[in-house]
Design an enzyme around this catalytic site. Sequence first.
Site, mmCIF file in Angstrom:
data_model
loop_
_atom_site.group_PDB
_atom_site.id
_atom_site.type_symbol
_atom_site.label_atom_id
_atom_site.label_comp_id
_atom_site.label_asym_id
_atom_site.label_seq_id
_atom_site.Cartn_x
_atom_site.Cartn_y
_atom_site.Cartn_z
ATOM 1 N N HIS A 468 0.867 -1.183 0.000
ATOM 2 C CA HIS A 468 0.000 0.000 0.000
ATOM 3 C C HIS A 468 0.904 1.234 0.000
ATOM 4 C CE1 HIS A 468 -2.867 -2.856 2.345
ATOM 5 N NE2 HIS A 468 -2.775 -3.164 1.070
ATOM 6 N N ILE A 469 1.410 1.562 -1.178
ATOM 7 C CA ILE A 469 2.417 2.611 -1.303
ATOM 8 C C ILE A 469 1.745 3.963 -1.082
ATOM 9 C CG2 ILE A 469 4.162 3.613 -2.801
ATOM 10 C CD1 ILE A 469 3.780 0.837 -4.435
#
Lengths: 547, 466
Positions: A468-469
Amino acid sequence: MPAQLSADIVVIGSGIVGALAARRLAQQGASVLILEAGPRLESARIVAAFRNSPLKGNWMAPYPPSPWAPHPIYVPKDNGYLKQAGPYPYPAEYIRAVGGTTWHWAAQAWRLVPNDVRIKSLYGVGVDWPLTYEELDPWYQEAEEILGVAGADNTGSPRQHPFPMEPVAEPWSMRRFRERLAPAYPVVANTVARNSRGYDGRPACVGNNSCQPICPVNAQYLGINAVEAAEAAGAKLVPNAVVYRIEHDAKGRIAALHYYAPDKSEHRVTGKTFILAANGIESPKLLLLSASSKYPNGLANSSGMVGRHLMDHPSTSLTFYADEELWLGRGPQSPSSINTLRDGAFRSQHAPYRLDFTNISQVYGVTNDLIKEGVYGAEFEKQLRWRAARQVNVKNVLEVLPNPDNRIALSAEKDAMGIPKPEAHYAIDDYTRRAAEVSKADFARIAELMGGTGLRYSAEGQFANNQHITGTMSMGNDPASSVVDAFGRTHDHENLFVCSTGVMPTAATMNSTLTAVALALRTAEHILPAKQARAATAHAGREADLA
Amino acid sequence: MNAPIRCIPLLALIGLLVATPASAADNTDAALLQRGQYLATAGDCVACHTAPGGKPYAGGLTVPTPIGNIIATNITPSTTAGIGHYTEQQFRDTLRRGIRADGRRLYPAMPYTSYAQLTDDDVHALYAYFMHGVAPVDSKPAPTRLPFPFNIRLSMAAWNLLFLDSKPFTPDPAKGAAWNRGAYLVRGLAHCSTCHTPRNLLMAEQSSRELAGGMVGSWSAPNITSDANSGIGGWSEQDLVDYLRLGHARGRAQAAGPMAEAVEHSLQHLEPADLQAIATYLKTVPAQHDPADTRPVDNWGVAFDGIADQRGTALPDDGEQWSGAQLYDAHCASCHQASGEGSFDGGLPPLFHNTATGRADTANLVLVILDGIRWQTGDSGVRMPGFAHALSDHQVANLANYLTLHYGNPAARITATQVANLRAGGAPSHLVALARLAMVVVVVLILAIIVLWRRRKRRRTSSGRA
């Protein structure tokens, strides 16, 4: 050299976020061009490759990187694309292809909880967002209706209108968790972009349990659906167009983009407004790459914050055997979770978290374990059946606070096109580690309530990356400490917008896609307001004239 | 704005119902409208008279026929664009005799040859519903323009003389009430024969071959007579009721194409007793056997895994080179399973023991692969994706041949050319040319008769003189 391309709106990146911004703008009549570094993929080929592969657990296997637009690969070995500067690794996975990384997501389409955007004011940690949950609500709704989101109401995220769909049918294993953990832990259906019934021409989930690496029936919304919708609305897409420089004029407005085709021929694309939507790693990389004499630190980077505040949701977990047969693997991979720990006064002391149950079939993992243990013959079959029926896993999804030292920078190493590779500088701080420690008590209690045996905690100090950048181009009101404003417009360039999970100033405890899509729709509205609204205004004007 | 005016008939009626104290008359009126609505549903008027996404009964749907496209009319009670000005007598003549209020003839795309069976009572209820239960829509769809000679509507008068049996349904006292109700619905209101009875060269139903199978556009409407192999002779009445209500009968068949629409808009909404009656009647329709059906069309094939031995074989880069098994693996197996057995509850149907793969005529199989199946039930829907955009003609043929070979009638073969034809909307009809040719023949015949008659007359005159 082909004719020069030009459009009102040029979008870099064809993932779910960029494509849905493109779709909305195209629907309003703008000419929209999408440049995608990677190739077009064919769903059936991915399905066939996955079904034909013995490596069912390797979700990147059906998505080999293209030579001109590489992405990180770690199995069977690190391809060295995303460089790790440490001290803690940030082994992000993403897909550079038309449609982007949601080719293989678990379709988790969560909203924030309202207090997530005010943690500085409320708990003295992190930063506040430049907008409120209430401002986001209608954009969440619009996003949810496009994606076809199914969910439960009691996850901590209030809403004004119902979900487009009722939750996906609860698998047996999740039902048993829900029944046995009540009332200590309420287990609720996850909020997912997965059909519980036919929606928007796509079928309901039939439980293939291969959401990652590919939903074979398109019951979950994929970036490619967004791309096709954008194209249907009139947007044009150029695949295999590796943008390597954003060009500005003397006034600091963006004038053009430069891209390489796979043969390394150079192309220039002009436009009026530009949207950078190339994910939380490739986008800041491109801004840094576009440094000029006027902007020596890269574009949109007068604050020096481009690439900084890199975040994810690290996880630790517990694997154990329940005292009854649960047979994970029926239904979607990630159907249910515990949401009561996403917010609370404790956030001043340690990170909040969700507790998430996997529903991935255990047959493959257990088989590998047994082979490693040297079990064979009749005992193998007996053990496989026993373990695959009972083995379960619970993990935490921990918030990471924004820290400027955690960042994406340019590596000295270059890819095959001669473009510097991205380099991750990352550490997991005590705020997050304390929460991991606290959650161990939850793990133990959950195992106890499930009659758990054979408890195996993940290794001490080891955190799984959840891809989950977030962060890297954070939004804020202050141009000195943020990259974009509350509408995604870069503080430094009037006609350059960012649509990405990268604009999120904090990571909270939920998968970031839906928030990024909601913000992107809001950005699109800001660039070009929807005709409906404008038509209504125009109509009101006409009637006033007649009166 | 005239929206409020448009609603007046309905409002007036509701007003009447509300204003007067509860009485038998009110109940009758409400009951009459309700019955009319039910009958309109059973008649599936909406199927043709509503365009996709259009207002109910406002017309505009293009119905392709072998003689050209017929555009369904507005049958809302609009006085300018619909049938609001029709008297009940005119409405009755339209339904039962194919004659519009302006005296012009309908084309038999409107199933008045079936509706001719309707009782006066039912026509009355339908009239009440269409006048007072349907919202008027004041827009007129484009008129139907057929090629010569079919543009001469009067020609239908001659057609009607030949093919229209305008007697209302008369019950057969020798049969039970359920049979008679079923016969009334099947032959009349539900107009099953419109699709399922083959037509002759002049597009009239061949009454001697009732329900032996017909064509709807490119789709074939199967034989639903009591023949054990070609028809539904092997089905139980419950199978038939299930099919009509749920759109599928487990281990036998599922509705697709126009039949799925019929289930969606009409059949699933019918009362259980009516569905039972239809089943009772269908089981007695005289068998029509097609020698090509050497066993029941829903009784072919077995579970077969053609994928397992493909494992480890790299997929060819060129999709045109993929085998039937590889195409099946990529596109079908995720739902229908590796061995074609479908899901445990039949929700995802097995591909063997399925009329989709068991028929010698493979048009429907190809069309389902191309277009998928999409229809809505009350709380859920049936949604098989179509693959028209994903598969070439060659790939569809390759896949369909894999399906018929292993799961269906192995004698049924499909070529890429056939797929291309079906993709393009079916083979072109020669009916227009035939009709023109027939007209030339008729004119020549008439001229010949006139010449002969004159000669004879001359001869007779001359002989008289003699």
